[in-house]
Design a protein around this motif. Structure first.
Motif, PDB file in Angstrom:
ATOM      1  N   SER A 139       1.959   3.992   7.756  1.00 60.38           N
ATOM      2  CA  SER A 139       2.953   3.179   7.056  1.00 60.38           C
ATOM      3  C   SER A 139       4.093   4.044   6.527  1.00 60.38           C
ATOM      4  O   SER A 139       5.273   3.663   6.622  1.00 60.38           O
ATOM      5  N   TYR A 157       7.818   3.533   7.884  1.00 56.84           N
ATOM      6  CA  TYR A 157       8.857   3.178   6.901  1.00 56.84           C
ATOM      7  C   TYR A 157      10.007   4.178   6.972  1.00 56.84           C
ATOM      8  O   TYR A 157      11.190   3.798   7.024  1.00 56.84           O
ATOM      9  N   LEU A 196      13.171  -3.747   6.195  1.00 52.90           N
ATOM     10  CA  LEU A 196      11.917  -3.429   5.513  1.00 52.90           C
ATOM     11  C   LEU A 196      11.598  -4.405   4.389  1.00 52.90           C
ATOM     12  O   LEU A 196      10.766  -4.135   3.536  1.00 52.90           O
ATOM     13  N   PHE A 220       7.929  -5.234   3.351  1.00 52.56           N
ATOM     14  CA  PHE A 220       7.264  -4.211   2.553  1.00 52.56           C
ATOM     15  C   PHE A 220       7.707  -4.288   1.098  1.00 52.56           C
ATOM     16  O   PHE A 220       6.896  -4.112   0.182  1.00 52.56           O
ATOM     17  N   LEU A 251       2.728  -0.803   7.694  1.00 51.78           N
ATOM     18  CA  LEU A 251       3.645  -0.785   8.838  1.00 51.78           C
ATOM     19  C   LEU A 251       3.004   0.011   9.970  1.00 51.78           C
ATOM     20  O   LEU A 251       2.363   1.042   9.720  1.00 51.78           O
TER      21      LEU A 251
END
Length: 270
Positions: free
Chosen positions: A195, A199, A211, A214, A222
């Motif tokens: 993740s 990101y 994003l 998130f 992710l």
């Protein structure tokens, strides 16, 4: 969830193809079809067609959100029904009757398209061939869906995963290749490490608007995935398909939902 042509239908077919081949059993999960007739039709019309190297038709618009397939998933002595919805991107960007079912959805997988999200020159030939264009303002379907889902305080409580699909197109980057070369693994530390890499990759080559899941979800991971791992030519994949890590987003959601035996989780999306 995601815009049209992001690869939602192909990702779902690849996921259920892996499950049909026993892909969840190594993680202590057993699956049975919720509706044998519906499941058999999905396998025949979607999964088998994809495995024969045929491109799947785009999901058509509808006036009601019908589930594409359903499974009874058992893990750690607990059995839960898991329904998979596959809606057209055009339906997801509208605040209509189709998206009203979002009020009761228990988990989300957002499908991010690198051809739209990332400012990478290496993707220009593929964009020219497919007619897709890079967008600076994120995925409209993400925003519409996230604005409809109930929240507890500032965050959405339902677990979510972002699948950076078509990652075979960006495998030239070491941080992408590192993950695509590995098998699916629901270990919490690996999920969090992937993740962080995903990101950072999207934030560096795109922008923060992509994003949003998130930022809005209390629990969100992710992942780099490739539903087909191949380039389509016309309506066929001439060299067949090679799905990569398609079960990872699902395993992450199962871990966050308490369905994965032995998995523990903490909030990571805040």
């Amino acid at each position: 969830m995601g815009s049209s042509a992001a690869g939602k239908t192909h990702l779902l077919a690849a996921m259920l193809g892996e499950i049909e081949q026993g892909g969840l059993e190594p993680y202590g999960l057993k699956c049975l079809p919720l509706n044998p007739d519906t499941h058999r039709e999905f396998i025949r019309e979607r999964v088998q067609r994809l495995h024969r190297g045929k491109r799947l038709e785009s999901t058509g618009q509808t006036s009601f959100a019908h589930f594409a397939d359903g499974l009874l998933v058992t893990g750690g002595g607990v059995t839960r029904p898991v329904l998979f919805f596959d809606l057209a991107g055009e339906d997801l960007v509208q605040n209509g009757e189709v998206t009203s079912f979002l009020m009761g959805v228990g988990a989300f997988i957002f499908v991010l398209d690198p051809l739209r999200a990332l400012r990478l020159p290496a993707l220009e030939p593929v964009r020219a061939r497919t007619g897709l264009h890079q967008r600076e303002l994120g995925d409209e379907a993400f925003t519409t869906v996230l604005n409809r889902v109930p929240r507890i305080g500032p965050y959405i409580d339902a677990p979510a995963a972002v699948a950076l699909n078509k990652s075979d197109l960006i495998r030239f980057d070491p941080s992408v290749d590192r993950w695509l070369s590995r098998a699916a693994d629901p270990d919490e530390e690996d999920l969090l490490a992937e993740s962080r890499d995903a990101y950072a990759f999207v934030a560096h080559h795109g922008n923060a608007s992509w994003l949003k899941p998130f930022d809005d979800c209390a629990r969100c991971t992710l992942h780099f995935v490739a539903a087909t791992g191949a380039q389509v030519r016309g309506d066929v994949y001439p060299h067949g398909i090679r799905p990569r890590r398609v079960l990872t987003p699902l395993l992450s959601v199962f871990a966050m939902s308490g369905l994965l035996p032995g998995a523990r989780w903490k909030e990571v999306g805040t």
